[in-house]
Design an enzyme around this catalytic site. Structure first.
Site, PDB file in Angstrom:
ATOM      1  N   ASP A  70       0.821  -1.216   0.000  1.00 19.05           N
ATOM      2  CA  ASP A  70       0.000   0.000   0.000  1.00 19.05           C
ATOM      3  C   ASP A  70       0.858   1.271   0.000  1.00 19.05           C
ATOM      4  O   ASP A  70       0.338   2.377   0.153  1.00 19.05           O
ATOM      5  CB  ASP A  70      -0.995   0.005   1.169  1.00 19.05           C
ATOM      6  CG  ASP A  70      -0.332  -0.206   2.526  1.00 19.05           C
ATOM      7  OD1 ASP A  70       0.623  -1.013   2.615  1.00 19.05           O
ATOM      8  OD2 ASP A  70      -0.756   0.447   3.503  1.00 19.05           O
TER       9      ASP A  70
ATOM     10  N   HIS B  99       8.006  -1.423  12.335  1.00 16.39           N
ATOM     11  CA  HIS B  99       6.911  -1.839  11.443  1.00 16.39           C
ATOM     12  C   HIS B  99       7.513  -2.742  10.372  1.00 16.39           C
ATOM     13  O   HIS B  99       6.991  -3.819  10.087  1.00 16.39           O
ATOM     14  CB  HIS B  99       6.237  -0.605  10.837  1.00 16.39           C
ATOM     15  CG  HIS B  99       5.151  -0.921   9.857  1.00 16.39           C
ATOM     16  ND1 HIS B  99       3.947  -1.481  10.218  1.00 16.39           N
ATOM     17  CD2 HIS B  99       5.095  -0.785   8.508  1.00 16.39           C
ATOM     18  CE1 HIS B  99       3.203  -1.665   9.143  1.00 16.39           C
ATOM     19  NE2 HIS B  99       3.878  -1.255   8.089  1.00 16.39           N
TER      20      HIS B  99
END
Ligand code: 5PN
Ligand code: ZN
Ligand code: ZN
Length: 274
Positions: free
Chosen positions: A100, A191
């Site tokens: 994304d 992350h």
């Protein structure tokens, strides 16, 4: 720096569960959230930070994320709205290589591609639980073509369109770097292995600090709660605290990557920050 402009390019929306947005806290249930790219018009060239998701890729590989994206929300469509073409972009900076954030790279055929050295390494030998995150390898056709013998990673999807025409130049970075006057990359790992956040200094307002996926939303920051998609939760949480500290140090405004609440207040292209 004085005539730098920042455009936020709306890239459409996706859906994930509340327990993914707020790890082990929830509440559960569908959350539809925005994706966007950041175009920086700078005296040294046109820089784009992240390129959103590819509608066909998500429809094929992650249909349960229910993508909604108009033509205006693709990279070519969003650039056209401000009178620019994909070929005009000089640098693509990817915060990280989740699908994304890199789905539109393939349109930016003249750009030099910048990322953290660890991220480029990680996306072709990721952990098994990172497979969906790194499922769109169209930003690196040469890596996507490699056989699976390279370890866990770089599995080009059989349904992916052919990519032979696109051969990006990669430039990897480590550490915190001012890559052009007033454009800062800050390391915010956890992350993913090589995650960067970006700060842009402007003439007429506070610096803008783009968290990318080190912090999805203001609510995540308020709760000090990371998303469930992470390589190292402790590192991710440290990076969230780092973003808070950086915002304080530079009097910067935080812009979150996937915030259904604050995104409505952001100025979107063709408007801009300067
Ligand atoms: C939006 C989204 N959906 C799934 C994943 C994943 O598996 O890793 C990162 C990610 C996402 O950002
Ligand atoms: Zn991500
Ligand atoms: Zn993301």
């Amino acid at each position: 720096m004085s005539d730098t402009k920042v455009y936020l390019l709306d890239g459409g929306t996706l859906v994930i569960d509340g327990y993914h947005v707020f790890w082990n806290k929830g509440p559960g249930g569908d959350i539809r959230f925005p994706c966007y790219s950041v175009l920086v018009e700078h005296k040294d060239g046109l820089y784009i930070f992240d390129t959103g998701y590819d509608f066909d890729h998500v429809s094929r590989v992650l249909p349960f994320e229910k993508p909604i994206q108009s033509k205006d929300q693709t990279i070519p469509g969003a650039l056209a709205k401000i009178g620019k073409r994909p070929e005009d972009i000089n640098y693509v900076i990817n915060s990280h290589y989740h699908f994304d954030h890199c789905g539109g790279n393939k349109y930016l055929t003249n750009a030099c591609t910048v990322c953290h050295a660890k991220e480029l390494e990680a996306c072709s030998c990721f952990q098994p639980f990172e497979r969906l995150g790194y499922s769109d390898m169209s930003f690196a056709p040469e890596l996507a073509k490699k056989p699976a013998s390279q370890g866990e990673g770089a599995s080009g999807d059989a349904g992916d369109p052919p990519l032979d025409i696109y051969t990006p130049k990669f430039e990897t970075v480590t550490g915190d770097q001012e890559i052009a006057k007033g454009i800062w990359l800050f390391e915010t790992p956890g992350h993913t292995a090589g995650h960067y956040s970006m700060m842009v200094e402007l003439a007429n307002r506070r610096p803008m600090l783009f968290t990318a996926d080190a912090c999805y939303s203001r609510k995540n920051m308020e709760m000090m709660c990371i998303s469930s998609f992470h390589l190292d939760p402790t590192e991710n949480l440290k990076s969230m605290q780092r973003l808070k500290d950086l915002a304080e140090k530079y009097d910067a405004e935080l812009f979150y990557s996937h915030d259904p609440e604050t995104f409505g207040d952001y100025i979107k292209a063709p408007g801009y920050y300067s």
